[in-house]
Design an enzyme around this catalytic site. Structure first.
Site, PDB file in Angstrom:
ATOM      1  N   LYS A  32       3.999  10.402   4.253  1.00 23.77           N
ATOM      2  CA  LYS A  32       3.338   9.203   3.711  1.00 23.77           C
ATOM      3  C   LYS A  32       4.385   8.149   3.372  1.00 23.77           C
ATOM      4  O   LYS A  32       5.344   8.422   2.639  1.00 23.77           O
ATOM      5  CB  LYS A  32       2.555   9.547   2.445  1.00 23.77           C
ATOM      6  N   ASP A  59       0.359   4.153   3.331  1.00 20.65           N
ATOM      7  CA  ASP A  59      -0.438   4.051   2.099  1.00 20.65           C
ATOM      8  C   ASP A  59      -0.085   2.760   1.351  1.00 20.65           C
ATOM      9  O   ASP A  59       0.631   2.786   0.351  1.00 20.65           O
ATOM     10  CB  ASP A  59      -0.145   5.294   1.243  1.00 20.65           C
ATOM     11  N   LEU A  60      -0.621   1.642   1.847  1.00 21.86           N
ATOM     12  CA  LEU A  60      -0.307   0.351   1.209  1.00 21.86           C
ATOM     13  C   LEU A  60      -1.409  -0.096   0.258  1.00 21.86           C
ATOM     14  O   LEU A  60      -1.277  -1.119  -0.411  1.00 21.86           O
ATOM     15  CB  LEU A  60      -0.014  -0.704   2.284  1.00 21.86           C
ATOM     16  N   LYS A  61      -2.481   0.662   0.189  1.00 23.12           N
ATOM     17  CA  LYS A  61      -3.555   0.431  -0.802  1.00 23.12           C
ATOM     18  C   LYS A  61      -3.901  -1.043  -0.927  1.00 23.12           C
ATOM     19  O   LYS A  61      -3.788  -1.643  -2.014  1.00 23.12           O
ATOM     20  CB  LYS A  61      -3.165   0.964  -2.180  1.00 23.12           C
ATOM     21  N   HIS A  63      -5.725  -4.433  -1.597  1.00 22.42           N
ATOM     22  CA  HIS A  63      -6.721  -4.785  -2.622  1.00 22.42           C
ATOM     23  C   HIS A  63      -6.735  -6.301  -2.715  1.00 22.42           C
ATOM     24  O   HIS A  63      -5.883  -6.914  -3.385  1.00 22.42           O
ATOM     25  CB  HIS A  63      -6.332  -4.169  -3.970  1.00 22.42           C
ATOM     26  N   ASP A  64      -7.688  -6.952  -2.037  1.00 24.21           N
ATOM     27  CA  ASP A  64      -7.678  -8.413  -2.019  1.00 24.21           C
ATOM     28  C   ASP A  64      -9.042  -8.884  -1.506  1.00 24.21           C
ATOM     29  O   ASP A  64      -9.965  -8.076  -1.321  1.00 24.21           O
ATOM     30  CB  ASP A  64      -6.518  -8.906  -1.119  1.00 24.21           C
ATOM     31  N   THR A  68      -8.207 -11.643   3.463  1.00 22.41           N
ATOM     32  CA  THR A  68      -6.804 -11.211   3.338  1.00 22.41           C
ATOM     33  C   THR A  68      -6.633  -9.739   3.704  1.00 22.41           C
ATOM     34  O   THR A  68      -5.702  -9.377   4.428  1.00 22.41           O
ATOM     35  CB  THR A  68      -6.301 -11.481   1.903  1.00 22.41           C
ATOM     36  N   THR A 123      -5.283   8.656  -9.265  1.00 22.63           N
ATOM     37  CA  THR A 123      -5.155   9.952  -9.951  1.00 22.63           C
ATOM     38  C   THR A 123      -4.316   9.869 -11.228  1.00 22.63           C
ATOM     39  O   THR A 123      -4.235  10.835 -11.980  1.00 22.63           O
ATOM     40  CB  THR A 123      -4.516  10.984  -8.994  1.00 22.63           C
ATOM     41  N   ARG A 215       6.827  14.199  -5.580  1.00 21.25           N
ATOM     42  CA  ARG A 215       7.931  14.654  -6.420  1.00 21.25           C
ATOM     43  C   ARG A 215       8.110  16.163  -6.556  1.00 21.25           C
ATOM     44  O   ARG A 215       9.251  16.616  -6.635  1.00 21.25           O
ATOM     45  CB  ARG A 215       7.827  13.984  -7.798  1.00 21.25           C
TER      46      ARG A 215
HETATM   47  O1  LIG Z   1      -4.801   7.951  -6.514  1.00 25.41           O
HETATM   48  C1  LIG Z   1      -3.690   8.017  -5.952  1.00 25.41           C
HETATM   49  C2  LIG Z   1      -3.407   7.421  -4.756  1.00 25.41           C
HETATM   50  C3  LIG Z   1      -2.165   7.577  -4.201  1.00 25.41           C
HETATM   51  N1  LIG Z   1      -1.211   8.293  -4.804  1.00 25.41           N
HETATM   52  C4  LIG Z   1       0.102   8.426  -4.139  1.00 25.41           C
HETATM   53  O2  LIG Z   1       0.372   9.798  -3.856  1.00 25.41           O
HETATM   54  C5  LIG Z   1       1.718  10.110  -4.119  1.00 25.41           C
HETATM   55  C6  LIG Z   1       1.781  11.186  -5.157  1.00 25.41           C
HETATM   56  O3  LIG Z   1       3.133  11.476  -5.439  1.00 25.41           O
HETATM   57  P1  LIG Z   1       3.566  12.580  -6.525  1.00 25.41           P
HETATM   58  O4  LIG Z   1       5.049  12.393  -6.605  1.00 25.41           O
HETATM   59  O5  LIG Z   1       3.157  13.907  -5.953  1.00 25.41           O
HETATM   60  O6  LIG Z   1       2.881  12.274  -7.807  1.00 25.41           O
HETATM   61  C7  LIG Z   1       2.415   8.818  -4.516  1.00 25.41           C
HETATM   62  O7  LIG Z   1       3.023   8.284  -3.383  1.00 25.41           O
HETATM   63  C8  LIG Z   1       1.278   7.897  -4.949  1.00 25.41           C
HETATM   64  O8  LIG Z   1       1.512   6.552  -4.621  1.00 25.41           O
HETATM   65  C9  LIG Z   1      -1.469   8.907  -5.998  1.00 25.41           C
HETATM   66  O9  LIG Z   1      -0.609   9.579  -6.585  1.00 25.41           O
HETATM   67  N2  LIG Z   1      -2.722   8.760  -6.534  1.00 25.41           N
END
Ligand SMILES: O=c1ccn([C@@H]2O[C@H](COP(=O)(O)O)[C@@H](O)[C@H]2O)c(=O)[nH]1
Length: 238
Positions: A32, A59-61, A63-64, A68, A123, A215
């Site tokens: 990712k 994963d650039l999420k 939101h606009d 856009t 999350t 992590r």
């Molecule tokens: O709701 C969300 C959406 C995306 N993320 C992304 O997932 C990883 C989680 O990384 P950890 O180091 O395992 O916590 C991170 O890149 C977030 O941007 C998320 O955590 N929750």
């Protein structure tokens, strides 16, 4: 249970650190690329991953406003990635415009369209924060489901949700809706800023298609060992 259900979050500051990690964790097939790395590295990192035949979750999420997000999705879909994200709270019109733009962008670039999935509730947000800080009057699981259903209605391919909601979303949204869970923590890892976690095996058992784990692997003293432990945990899932 195959370890290609694990997407490792490449949350590092630059291309060089990313390459070092990709080469260290050779058996990771799905990576990712998020805001930190894409902002510093740009599309170059996607070329690095593609040259190593890796799958990519960009994963650039977004939101606009609809115009856009559509422009951003059109451009991003041309990179030939596998998964992309938009926040469900961009709203119905933006979700629809984004989905159409993904198809257009991929067609223009001559690549397979990525699956576009909607972030339901981050999350890192607890039920208490949803109510007190964000002033959302619904219960968190119901709100996450509402966001997923809106995305499904607008033609998106799936959703990002926490492992704690995935069983409910799976039951209501069906087997074809892709459900991706970050916030996954093995028992031996620190929670950090994640508020709604389950372990890798619990998340898969609850119905996740993919787990996003950063992590616990990438910040471990020995990332290869952490990756092996998680892969091993998933072999026990029936
Ligand atoms: O709701 C969300 C959406 C995306 N993320 C992304 O997932 C990883 C989680 O990384 P950890 O180091 O395992 O916590 C991170 O890149 C977030 O941007 C998320 O955590 N929750």
């Amino acid at each position: 249970m195959s370890n290609d259900k694990i997407i490792v979050a490449l949350d590092v500051p630059d291309t060089e650190s990313a390459i070092a990690l990709i080469d260290k964790l050779e058996s990771v097939t799905f990576w990712k690329v998020g805001l930190e790395l894409f902002t510093s590295s740009g599309p170059r990192i996607l070329e690095v991953l593609k040259s190593r035949q890796k799958r990519i979750f960009l994963d650039l999420k977004f939101h606009d406003i609809p115009n856009t997000v559509a422009g951003a999705c059109r451009a991003a879909a041309g990179y030939g990635v596998d998964l992309m994200t938009i926040h469900a709270t961009s709203g119905r019109d933006a979700l629809k415009a984004a989905k159409e733009a993904v198809e257009e962008g991929a067609a223009q670039a001559g690549v397979k369209p990525p699956k576009l999935i909607a972030v339901t509730v981050l999350t890192s947000i607890s039920a208490r924060q949803l109510a007190l800080d964000l002033k959302i009057p619904s219960e968190l699981p119901e709100y996450a489901l509402d966001m997923a259903l809106m995305a499904q209605e607008m033609g998106l391919d799936g959703a990002v949700c926490s492992p704690q909601e995935v069983a409910h979303l799976r039951q209501i949204c069906g087997d074809d809706f892709v459900l991706v869970c970050p916030g996954v923590r093995p028992t031996w890892a620190e929670a950090g800023d994640q508020k709604r976690s389950l372990t890798p095996s619990q998340a898969i058992q609850a119905g996740a298609d993919y787990l996003v784990i950063g992590r616990p692997i990438t910040a471990a003293a020995e990332p290869e060992l952490a990756w092996k432990r998680i892969s091993q945990e998933l072999t026990t899932v029936v």
